[in-house]
Design an enzyme around this catalytic site. Structure first.
Site, PDB file in Angstrom:
ATOM      1  CB  SER A 246      -0.964  -0.023   1.184  1.00  0.00           C
ATOM      2  OG  SER A 246      -2.091   0.786   0.931  1.00  0.00           O
TER       3      SER A 246
ATOM      4  CE  LYS B  96     -17.873  19.726  13.214  1.00  0.00           C
ATOM      5  NZ  LYS B  96     -16.693  20.175  12.463  1.00  0.00           N
TER       6      LYS B  96
END
Length: 337
Positions: free
Chosen positions: A149, A201
Site C-alpha cells: 500500500s 458533522k
C-alpha cells in the site's frame, strides 16, 4: 484481572506522569547533548549523525534511508510503551539532507512498511520526485518483509525496485475504518448526546449507523485517492491504467508475483541493491552510510518500562490508550491500524 495486574496498571499510569516530568526537565539538557554529538559526529551543515556501512570515497557517497513501520506522523516524541518506530519528521529531514548534500550521488531506500497515512505517503512521494527532478540522483528501493500500500506508493517513483521472493507487496488501494459500538452502549444503558451544526458533522460517528448519503460522500473521497495511487504506479512503472487496474484491487502479492507483472524489477537483498547502484552509476569506490539520531531520555525510559512490565496485554492496551489517535482517516494501509 487479579490484584497484581491492577497494581501494574496503576504503576504504569504513574510512570507515564513521571516520564512527562522527566522529559520536560531534561529537554534542555538533551538538546545541548544532541547538538554536541552532532557537531562531533556529523558533517558540517548536518543536524544528524552518520553511520558508515561501507568505507569509501567521501566525495562520492550512497545514502541509505529507512522507512520501517507504519508511515504516520505521530509527533517526534517516542511513545512510553513500545518502540518509537517510524518518525515522519525525521525521515522528511533526511530526504532534504540528501537533496542538499552534493557528496551524495545515489540513494537506496529501504522499505519495510505496510503503508500508512495518505498525506504522509504523498509527502514522501513528492519529496522523492523533487530529488529526482532537481538533482538527478538515482534512487533504488530495497523492499523488506513487507512493502505494501503506502509502502509501495513511496517506492513507485524509484528507478529500480528490488524485492525478496517472499516480500509482501501490492495492496494498492485506500481504506478508512471506524468502530460502531452504539448497540453495545445501548445494551448497557449508555446514551450519547450529540449537538452538531450540520447533518454530516458527526460522519463516521462510532455511536450510530452510517447513512447511505454519508457512505457515498466518503466513497467519493476514497475513489479520488485511489485514482491518484493508480496514476503514481502508472508513471513510476511505465504502465497503462488498464495494466495497473488489473491488480490494483487491494490484493497483496509476493515478490515473485510483483516481478512477473512488472511491479518490481529484480530480486536482491540490501547488499545486492548497493552493488547494483555502484555498478550502474560507476560508484565502485563510494562510501555507503545511513543517518541516525541519538536516543533521548524518552526512548530510554520506554525500554525500562517495557523491561519492567514485559509484553502483557494490559500494558499494550494502556499504551494504545495513551498514544493512539483514533479519529478515522484515509490510509494507504495493508492490515490493521
Amino acid at each position: 484481572m487479579n490484584t497484581k495486574r491492577w497494581i501494574a496498571l496503576v504503576a504504569a499510569a504513574v510512570l507515564l506522569g513521571i516520564s512527562l516530568v522527566i522529559n520536560s526537565a531534561f529537554a534542555l539538557f538533551q538538546t545541548n547533548l544532541d547538538t554536541g554529538l552532532a557537531d562531533i559526529m556529523a558533517p558540517a551543515g548536518s543536524d544528524y549523525m552518520e553511520y558508515v556501512i561501507e568505507e569509501g570515497s567521501m566525495d562520492e557517497r550512497i545514502a541509505v534511508l529507512n522507512v520501517d513501520g507504519v508511515i504516520q506522523d505521530t509527533g517526534e516524541a517516542s511513545p512510553l510503551f513500545g518502540a518509537s518506530g517510524y518518525n515522519h519528521s525525521f525521515f522528511m529531514d533526511q530526504l532534504e539532507q540528501v537533496k542538499q548534500d552534493d557528496t551524495v550521488k545515489a540513494i537506496m531506500l529501504k522499505v519495510n512498511s505496510p503503508g500508512g497515512g495518505v498525506v504522509e505517503s504523498a509527502q514522501i512521494y513528492d519529496k522523492i520526485k523533487e530529488i529526482q527532478d532537481e538533482t538527478k540522483k538515482p534512487i533504488y528501493v530495497s523492499m523488506g518483509a513487507i512493502a505494501a500500500s503506502g509502502g509501495y506508493y513511496i517506492a513507485a517513483p524509484a528507478e529500480k525496485i528490488f524485492v525478496n521472493e517472499e516480500t509482501l507487496t501490492g495492496s494498492i488501494g485506500v481504506i478508512m475504518e471506524s468502530v460502531n459500538y452504539g448497540e453495545l452502549a445501548e445494551r448497557y444503558g449508555v446514551d450519547f448526546v450529540t449537538i452538531k451544526s450540520g447533518p454530516y458533522k458527526d460522519i463516521m460517528s462510532p455511536t450510530r449507523d452510517m447513512t447511505d448519503e454519508e457512505r457515498d460522500l466518503l466513497q467519493g473521497m476514497l475513489n479520488e485517492s485511489y485514482e491518484s495511487f493508480v496514476d503514481i504506479v502508472e508513471e513510476g512503472r511505465n504502465m497503462s491504467e488498464k495494466e495497473v487496474k488489473e491488480f490494483a484491487d487491494g490484493r497483496i502479492m509476493s515478490g515473485r508475483q510483483a516481478v512477473e507483472i512488472g511491479m518490481a524489477d529484480d530480486f536482491g537483498f540490501e547488499e545486492d541493491v548497493i552493488a547494483n547502484l555502484k555498478k550502474d552509476f560507476d560508484l565502485g569506490d563510494a562510501e555507503v552510510f545511513e543517518y541516525g539520531a541519538s536516543e533521548g531520555w524518552g526512548s530510554l525510559l520506554s525500554m525500562k518500562v517495557n523491561s519492567f512490565f514485559g509484553n502483557n496485554m494490559e500494558s499494550q492496551l494502556l499504551g494504545k490508550l495513551f498514544s493512539d489517535y483514533n479519529s478515522p482517516r484515509m490510509m494507504y494501509l495493508y492490515g490493521e491500524k
